[in-house]
Design a protein around this motif. Structure first.
Motif, PDB file in Angstrom:
ATOM      1  N   LEU A  73     -20.262  32.995   5.980  1.00  0.00           N
ATOM      2  CA  LEU A  73     -20.812  33.330   4.667  1.00  0.00           C
ATOM      3  C   LEU A  73     -21.300  34.774   4.599  1.00  0.00           C
ATOM      4  CD1 LEU A  73     -22.632  30.099   3.470  1.00  0.00           C
ATOM      5  CD2 LEU A  73     -20.344  30.945   2.963  1.00  0.00           C
ATOM      6  N   SER A  74     -21.735  35.321   5.717  1.00  0.00           N
ATOM      7  CA  SER A  74     -22.121  36.730   5.736  1.00  0.00           C
ATOM      8  C   SER A  74     -20.911  37.608   5.428  1.00  0.00           C
ATOM      9  CB  SER A  74     -22.712  37.091   7.101  1.00  0.00           C
ATOM     10  OG  SER A  74     -23.064  38.458   7.148  1.00  0.00           O
ATOM     11  N   ALA A  75     -19.772  37.286   6.045  1.00  0.00           N
ATOM     12  CA  ALA A  75     -18.533  38.028   5.775  1.00  0.00           C
ATOM     13  C   ALA A  75     -18.077  37.813   4.334  1.00  0.00           C
ATOM     14  CB  ALA A  75     -17.448  37.588   6.747  1.00  0.00           C
ATOM     15  N   PHE A  76     -18.262  36.599   3.822  1.00  0.00           N
ATOM     16  CA  PHE A  76     -17.883  36.281   2.444  1.00  0.00           C
ATOM     17  C   PHE A  76     -18.687  37.118   1.450  1.00  0.00           C
ATOM     18  CE2 PHE A  76     -18.780  33.271  -1.205  1.00  0.00           C
ATOM     19  CZ  PHE A  76     -17.600  33.542  -1.879  1.00  0.00           C
ATOM     20  N   LEU A  77     -19.995  37.209   1.656  1.00  0.00           N
ATOM     21  CA  LEU A  77     -20.839  38.016   0.775  1.00  0.00           C
ATOM     22  C   LEU A  77     -20.427  39.486   0.820  1.00  0.00           C
ATOM     23  CD1 LEU A  77     -24.401  36.511   1.405  1.00  0.00           C
ATOM     24  CD2 LEU A  77     -23.087  36.392  -0.715  1.00  0.00           C
ATOM     25  N   GLN A  78     -20.140  39.964   2.011  1.00  0.00           N
ATOM     26  CA  GLN A  78     -19.732  41.362   2.157  1.00  0.00           C
ATOM     27  C   GLN A  78     -18.425  41.625   1.415  1.00  0.00           C
ATOM     28  OE1 GLN A  78     -19.464  42.639   6.227  1.00  0.00           O
ATOM     29  NE2 GLN A  78     -19.051  44.770   5.708  1.00  0.00           N
ATOM     30  N   ASP A  79     -17.456  40.717   1.572  1.00  0.00           N
ATOM     31  CA  ASP A  79     -16.170  40.876   0.882  1.00  0.00           C
ATOM     32  C   ASP A  79     -16.337  40.823  -0.632  1.00  0.00           C
ATOM     33  OD1 ASP A  79     -14.925  41.066   3.318  1.00  0.00           O
ATOM     34  OD2 ASP A  79     -14.235  38.983   3.357  1.00  0.00           O
ATOM     35  N   ALA A  80     -17.306  40.022  -1.087  1.00  0.00           N
ATOM     36  CA  ALA A  80     -17.543  39.876  -2.527  1.00  0.00           C
ATOM     37  C   ALA A  80     -18.408  41.001  -3.087  1.00  0.00           C
ATOM     38  CB  ALA A  80     -18.199  38.528  -2.812  1.00  0.00           C
ATOM     39  N   PHE A  85     -26.933  35.538  -2.393  1.00  0.00           N
ATOM     40  CA  PHE A  85     -26.277  34.553  -3.255  1.00  0.00           C
ATOM     41  C   PHE A  85     -26.754  34.634  -4.706  1.00  0.00           C
ATOM     42  CE2 PHE A  85     -25.522  32.765   0.956  1.00  0.00           C
ATOM     43  CZ  PHE A  85     -24.154  32.570   0.870  1.00  0.00           C
ATOM     44  N   THR A  86     -27.939  35.147  -4.922  1.00  0.00           N
ATOM     45  CA  THR A  86     -28.385  35.365  -6.296  1.00  0.00           C
ATOM     46  C   THR A  86     -27.492  36.397  -6.979  1.00  0.00           C
ATOM     47  OG1 THR A  86     -30.677  34.828  -5.712  1.00  0.00           O
ATOM     48  CG2 THR A  86     -30.323  36.077  -7.741  1.00  0.00           C
ATOM     49  N   GLU A  87     -27.167  37.459  -6.254  1.00  0.00           N
ATOM     50  CA  GLU A  87     -26.275  38.484  -6.802  1.00  0.00           C
ATOM     51  C   GLU A  87     -24.856  37.944  -6.954  1.00  0.00           C
ATOM     52  OE1 GLU A  87     -24.772  43.058  -5.829  1.00  0.00           O
ATOM     53  OE2 GLU A  87     -26.443  42.173  -4.689  1.00  0.00           O
ATOM     54  N   LEU A  88     -24.400  37.160  -5.983  1.00  0.00           N
ATOM     55  CA  LEU A  88     -23.065  36.561  -6.081  1.00  0.00           C
ATOM     56  C   LEU A  88     -22.968  35.667  -7.312  1.00  0.00           C
ATOM     57  CD1 LEU A  88     -20.253  35.967  -4.769  1.00  0.00           C
ATOM     58  CD2 LEU A  88     -21.353  33.990  -3.675  1.00  0.00           C
ATOM     59  N   LYS A  89     -23.984  34.859  -7.536  1.00  0.00           N
ATOM     60  CA  LYS A  89     -23.995  33.954  -8.688  1.00  0.00           C
ATOM     61  C   LYS A  89     -23.940  34.732  -9.997  1.00  0.00           C
ATOM     62  CE  LYS A  89     -26.757  30.166 -10.625  1.00  0.00           C
ATOM     63  NZ  LYS A  89     -28.017  29.396 -10.483  1.00  0.00           N
ATOM     64  N   LYS A 170     -15.039  28.444   4.833  1.00  0.00           N
ATOM     65  CA  LYS A 170     -15.642  28.078   3.556  1.00  0.00           C
ATOM     66  C   LYS A 170     -14.563  27.437   2.691  1.00  0.00           C
ATOM     67  CE  LYS A 170     -14.783  32.592   1.458  1.00  0.00           C
ATOM     68  NZ  LYS A 170     -13.642  32.119   0.659  1.00  0.00           N
ATOM     69  N   MET A 171     -14.972  26.563   1.797  1.00  0.00           N
ATOM     70  CA  MET A 171     -14.026  25.913   0.905  1.00  0.00           C
ATOM     71  C   MET A 171     -13.661  26.849  -0.254  1.00  0.00           C
ATOM     72  SD  MET A 171     -13.563  23.047   2.390  1.00  0.00           S
ATOM     73  CE  MET A 171     -14.001  23.737   3.987  1.00  0.00           C
ATOM     74  N   GLN A 172     -12.485  26.635  -0.814  1.00  0.00           N
ATOM     75  CA  GLN A 172     -12.030  27.392  -1.971  1.00  0.00           C
ATOM     76  C   GLN A 172     -12.062  26.505  -3.207  1.00  0.00           C
ATOM     77  OE1 GLN A 172      -8.099  28.751  -0.969  1.00  0.00           O
ATOM     78  NE2 GLN A 172      -8.826  30.239   0.518  1.00  0.00           N
ATOM     79  N   VAL A 173     -12.255  27.133  -4.363  1.00  0.00           N
ATOM     80  CA  VAL A 173     -12.172  26.392  -5.622  1.00  0.00           C
ATOM     81  C   VAL A 173     -10.690  26.245  -5.958  1.00  0.00           C
ATOM     82  CG1 VAL A 173     -12.803  26.324  -8.061  1.00  0.00           C
ATOM     83  CG2 VAL A 173     -14.372  27.343  -6.388  1.00  0.00           C
ATOM     84  N   PRO A 174     -10.153  25.026  -5.975  1.00  0.00           N
ATOM     85  CA  PRO A 174      -8.705  24.875  -6.141  1.00  0.00           C
ATOM     86  C   PRO A 174      -8.249  25.014  -7.587  1.00  0.00           C
ATOM     87  CG  PRO A 174      -9.720  22.728  -5.898  1.00  0.00           C
ATOM     88  CD  PRO A 174     -10.821  23.735  -5.728  1.00  0.00           C
ATOM     89  N   THR A 175      -7.150  25.725  -7.761  1.00  0.00           N
ATOM     90  CA  THR A 175      -6.429  25.743  -9.029  1.00  0.00           C
ATOM     91  C   THR A 175      -5.291  24.722  -8.939  1.00  0.00           C
ATOM     92  OG1 THR A 175      -4.945  27.457  -8.208  1.00  0.00           O
ATOM     93  CG2 THR A 175      -6.936  28.185  -9.392  1.00  0.00           C
ATOM     94  N   ILE A 176      -4.566  24.540 -10.038  1.00  0.00           N
ATOM     95  CA  ILE A 176      -3.410  23.637 -10.013  1.00  0.00           C
ATOM     96  C   ILE A 176      -2.412  24.088  -8.954  1.00  0.00           C
ATOM     97  CG2 ILE A 176      -1.403  22.851 -11.331  1.00  0.00           C
ATOM     98  CD1 ILE A 176      -3.156  22.905 -13.834  1.00  0.00           C
ATOM     99  N   THR A 177      -2.129  25.386  -8.916  1.00  0.00           N
ATOM    100  CA  THR A 177      -1.176  25.906  -7.932  1.00  0.00           C
ATOM    101  C   THR A 177      -1.622  25.602  -6.512  1.00  0.00           C
ATOM    102  OG1 THR A 177      -0.370  27.661  -9.382  1.00  0.00           O
ATOM    103  CG2 THR A 177      -0.131  28.016  -7.022  1.00  0.00           C
ATOM    104  N   LYS A 178      -2.911  25.767  -6.232  1.00  0.00           N
ATOM    105  CA  LYS A 178      -3.410  25.522  -4.878  1.00  0.00           C
ATOM    106  C   LYS A 178      -3.327  24.043  -4.509  1.00  0.00           C
ATOM    107  CE  LYS A 178      -6.456  29.550  -4.861  1.00  0.00           C
ATOM    108  NZ  LYS A 178      -7.851  30.042  -5.033  1.00  0.00           N
ATOM    109  N   LEU A 179      -3.598  23.150  -5.462  1.00  0.00           N
ATOM    110  CA  LEU A 179      -3.516  21.719  -5.166  1.00  0.00           C
ATOM    111  C   LEU A 179      -2.072  21.278  -4.949  1.00  0.00           C
ATOM    112  CD1 LEU A 179      -6.170  20.036  -7.510  1.00  0.00           C
ATOM    113  CD2 LEU A 179      -6.318  20.489  -5.055  1.00  0.00           C
ATOM    114  N   VAL A 180      -1.138  21.899  -5.661  1.00  0.00           N
ATOM    115  CA  VAL A 180       0.285  21.612  -5.426  1.00  0.00           C
ATOM    116  C   VAL A 180       0.706  22.148  -4.061  1.00  0.00           C
ATOM    117  CG1 VAL A 180       2.637  22.198  -6.151  1.00  0.00           C
ATOM    118  CG2 VAL A 180       0.956  21.479  -7.853  1.00  0.00           C
TER     119      VAL A 180
END
Length: 321
Positions: A73-80, A85-89, A170-180
């Motif tokens: 999650l530290s790497a995730f915040l940096q990439d974002a 997480f308040t800023e990410l939100k 970390k989990m990803q939020v799936p789109t239709i394409t990702k679920l297919v």
């Protein structure tokens, strides 16, 4: 060497015992944040949960959590480009933030060996309030969620609210394409077909700002279709016809909006292919989708939900009228 090995085993047993003691000391009414605070390696995930303003940070019962480690999650915040997480939100919006966080939760307590190969609901919801699914695939002790292999550094931890697994993903939020794309068991042909269309329907169904419903033929349906039109496979279809013909065919399986398919019984809906109509009907307890050319398919699994819409799994390709 034998003494060293025995010493390491003893240290491991002491550590496991200590963790169990921490878990068992929590009162049953402890909030989820309080429960997860007992695990220092996921303190950032606990912080992310603490600012989620809904029932996720209450004390639900019988849930499963796949919590990413602090390093992830530290790497995730940096990439974002976010400091916390308040800023990410604030950057991605409360709705998407809640969906992202909810994709780490499942509404039943499942140990690793209880995970099945199937589309399973999460505690995430799309903008229409529809419960988002994840494609789970398990072979023995190897688990993939939405096509992403999950490396568990600690699994089957019992907490008052259910089961906690600690992961290096970390989990990803799936789109239709990702679920297919995640379901190679059923949709390997559809996945490739969406990518090969002239205007990349895979990109369209991956958009998070629009809602769609996809009537998704499985691989067996495509195999029968190719045989019916005198082709050996997808490449043969494109060679005999062309990419535009493939795009027209697939557009006839897509409608705008994320619909509850059972509510459309007896209704006609317009596909993306020249607004041609599809009909939804319940016959002998089975939902069917058909076009005005007389081609019909059974809907064998309904309302598989992504952030940007739904998938209806069908057993036939809907030929163009």
């Amino acid at each position: 060497m034998r003494k060293i090995a025995l010493l390491l085993i003893c240290i491991s047993l002491i550590a496991c015992k200590k963790e169990n003691e921490i878990n068992s000391s929590l009162p049953a009414e402890a909030s989820l944040v309080q429960q997860l605070e007992q695990f220092p390696s996921i303190s950032l995930f606990t912080q992310a949960l603490a600012i989620c303003e809904d029932t996720l940070n209450a004390s639900p019962n019988e849930i499963t959590i796949y919590a990413p480690t602090n390093d992830v999650l530290s790497a995730f915040l940096q990439d974002a480009g976010a400091n916390d997480f308040t800023e990410l939100k604030a950057n991605i919006g409360s709705e998407f933030y809640r969906a992202w966080l909810g994709c780490h939760f499942f509404p039943s307590a499942l140990r690793l060996e209880q995970m099945q190969t199937a589309y399973i609901p999460t505690l995430a919801y799309n903008p229409l309030g529809q419960q988002i699914h994840t494609y789970s695939q398990r072979e023995k002790s190897v688990l993939a969620l939405n096509g992403q292999y999950v490396n568990l550094i600690s699994r089957d931890n019992t907490i008052p609210s259910g089961i906690l697994h600690i992961s290096t993903e970390k989990m990803q939020v799936p789109t239709i394409t990702k679920l297919v794309s995640a379901n190679g068991n059923s949709f390997s042909i559809l996945k490739r077909a969406l990518l090969l269309t002239e205007n990349s329907l895979a990109s369209l169904l991956n958009r998070e700002d629009q809602m769609f419903t996809l009537f998704a033929p499985n691989d067996a349906a495509f195999d029968r279709f190719f045989q019916d039109v005198g082709c050996s496979d997808l490449d043969g279809f494109i060679e005999k016809f062309d990419n535009q013909a493939l795009e027209n065919l697939l557009n006839h399986h897509i409608i705008r909006g994320s619909v509850d398919i059972s509510s459309l019984n007896g209704h006609n809906i317009k596909s993306l292919y020249q607004d041609k109509e599809l009909s939804i009907n319940l016959a002998h307890g089975n939902l069917k989708v058909s076009n005005n050319g007389g081609f019909e398919a059974h809907i064998v699994q309904t309302d598989i939900t992504a952030f940007n819409g739904r998938i209806q799994l069908i057993d036939q390709v809907l030929k163009l009228p």
